[in-house]
Design an enzyme around this catalytic site. Structure first.
Site, PDB file in Angstrom:
ATOM      1  CG  HIS A 197      -1.860   1.083   1.350  1.00 50.38           C
ATOM      2  ND1 HIS A 197      -1.868   1.969   2.409  1.00 50.38           N
ATOM      3  CD2 HIS A 197      -2.869   1.468   0.526  1.00 50.38           C
ATOM      4  CE1 HIS A 197      -2.848   2.837   2.252  1.00 50.38           C
ATOM      5  NE2 HIS A 197      -3.473   2.558   1.117  1.00 50.38           N
ATOM      6  NE  ARG A 198      -1.909   5.796   0.986  1.00 47.41           N
ATOM      7  CZ  ARG A 198      -2.504   6.433   1.981  1.00 47.41           C
ATOM      8  NH1 ARG A 198      -1.769   7.145   2.819  1.00 47.41           N
ATOM      9  NH2 ARG A 198      -3.810   6.381   2.141  1.00 47.41           N
ATOM     10  CD  GLU A 231      -2.959   2.045  -3.095  1.00 50.65           C
ATOM     11  OE1 GLU A 231      -3.947   2.791  -3.198  1.00 50.65           O
ATOM     12  OE2 GLU A 231      -1.966   2.343  -2.413  1.00 50.65           O
ATOM     13  CG  ASP A 287      -2.854   6.907  -3.553  1.00 47.51           C
ATOM     14  OD1 ASP A 287      -3.983   6.396  -3.530  1.00 47.51           O
ATOM     15  OD2 ASP A 287      -1.970   6.656  -2.705  1.00 47.51           O
ATOM     16  CG  HIS A 292      -3.439   9.285  -0.079  1.00 47.16           C
ATOM     17  ND1 HIS A 292      -4.135  10.062   0.827  1.00 47.16           N
ATOM     18  CD2 HIS A 292      -4.208   8.190  -0.312  1.00 47.16           C
ATOM     19  CE1 HIS A 292      -5.271   9.461   1.125  1.00 47.16           C
ATOM     20  NE2 HIS A 292      -5.341   8.314   0.454  1.00 47.16           N
ATOM     21  CD  GLU A 330      -7.202   5.329  -4.135  1.00 43.61           C
ATOM     22  OE1 GLU A 330      -8.041   6.102  -3.640  1.00 43.61           O
ATOM     23  OE2 GLU A 330      -6.449   4.616  -3.452  1.00 43.61           O
ATOM     24  CE  LYS A 387      -6.777   9.663  -2.922  1.00 41.98           C
ATOM     25  NZ  LYS A 387      -7.385   8.659  -2.016  1.00 41.98           N
ATOM     26  CG  ASP A 391       0.025   0.814   5.455  1.00 40.19           C
ATOM     27  OD1 ASP A 391      -0.113   1.196   4.280  1.00 40.19           O
ATOM     28  OD2 ASP A 391      -0.668   1.263   6.390  1.00 40.19           O
TER      29      ASP A 391
END
Length: 240
Positions: free
Chosen positions: A7-8, A34, A36, A49, A109, A111, A229
Site C-alpha cells: 500500500h503506497r 498500490e 495514488d 495521496h 488509484e 484521486k 502497509d
C-alpha cells in the site's frame, strides 16, 4: 494463492508513494504495488495521496496549485520517522521507467472527485499503453465514474471499485460497471462475500490489511490479494 500488494509501497516502513518505498516492496518479495495519482497545476501526473503536500512533505499547498518543478523541490520523506529518509515525489513516468524492469503488478488509484473532467484518466491510460503495461495494471478509485470512463477508453485494463461501506452482492455491482475486481475496506468484507464474489469471477483485494490476524484471515480465505502497509510482514506470514 493470495497476492501481496504494498500500500503506497511499503508505507509502514518507508515514506509512502516514493521510489524508495516502491523499491522496498519489491525487495520484500511482494507481488504488486498500490499507488495514488493526481495532476499538478501544469498537468503532470504525479504519485501522491492527499490533495495537499502538507502531511507528507516539507511544503504546503494544494497539488493542483503547484507546478511540477516546485513539487520536485519538496522532501517527501520529511514527515516520516523523524525525517531519516529523503525522497522526491515521483511522476508516474518515472515510476514506469523503474517498474518496467520488475515483475510486479501495479494498482493505480485515481484521486479525483470529478464526474466530467477526465484529464487524469486520459493521461494515465496513454502512459500505460505507451509502455505496453496493460496486462500489469489495475485501475481503482472511490470515484466509480472514473473507472467506467477508463473501461470505455481501455477495456483491456482491469478496473476495481474502492468502497468503505458494506455492499449487497458486490459482484453484481462490479459486473454492472464492467469491473473485474473489488477493493473493499477490510472491515466490510466477511468471508462469505469473499467466496461468493470470487466464485462469480470477481477478484477481491481488501485494503489496508495490517494486523497479523487480519492478514491470516484473508490468506485462509484464499482472497485474491491483500493491500497492506507491511508487505514484508505479509509475505513472511504467507510463507509460514
Amino acid at each position: 494463492m493470495t497476492y501481496i500488494f504494498g500500500h503506497r509501497g511499503s508505507a509502514g516502513t518507508h515514506p509512502e508513494n516514493t521510489m524508495i518505498s516502491f523499491q522496498e516492496t519489491e525487495r520484500a518479495g511482494a507481488d504488486g504495488i498500490e499507488l495514488d495519482v493526481q495532476l499538478t497545476k501544469d498537468g503532470e501526473v504525479i504519485i501522491i495521496h492527499d490533495e495537499k503536500v502538507d502531511r507528507t512533505t516539507d511544503g504546503k499547498g494544494y497539488i493542483n496549485n503547484l507546478l511540477l518543478k516546485d513539487i520536485k523541490k519538496l522532501n517527501a520523506g520529511a514527515k516520516f520517522q523523524n525525517g531519516q529518509f529523503k525522497a522526491e515525489i515521483p511522476t508516474l513516468n518515472e515510476f514506469f521507467e523503474w517498474f518496467k524492469g520488475t515483475n510486479l503488478f501495479v494498482n493505480i488509484e485515481f484521486k479525483t472527485k470529478s464526474i466530467s473532467n477526465y484529464e487524469l484518466e486520459e493521461k494515465t491510460v496513454a502512459m500505460v499503453k505507451k509502455n505496453k503495461l496493460e496486462e500489469r495494471v489495475i485501475f481503482s478509485s472511490f470515484n466509480h465514474y472514473s473507472l467506467v470512463y477508463c473501461y470505455r477508453l481501455a477495456p483491456e485494463i482491469e478496473t476495481a471499485p474502492l468502497y468503505a461501506e458494506g455492499l449487497f452482492m458486490p459482484w453484481i455491482y462490479a459486473q454492472s460497471i464492467r469491473a473485474k475486481g473489488i477493493h473493499p475496506n477490510y472491515r466490510v468484507i466477511p468471508d462469505e462475500l469473499i467466496t461468493l464474489s470470487q466464485n462469480h469471477g470477481i477478484k477481491v483485494r481488501p485494503y489496508t490489511v495490517n494486523q497479523d490476524e487480519d492478514i491470516k484471515r484473508f490468506l485462509n480465505c484464499n482472497t485474491h490479494a491483500i493491500i497492506t502497509d507491511f508487505p514484508k510482514k505479509a509475505k513472511e506470514l504467507k510463507t509460514v
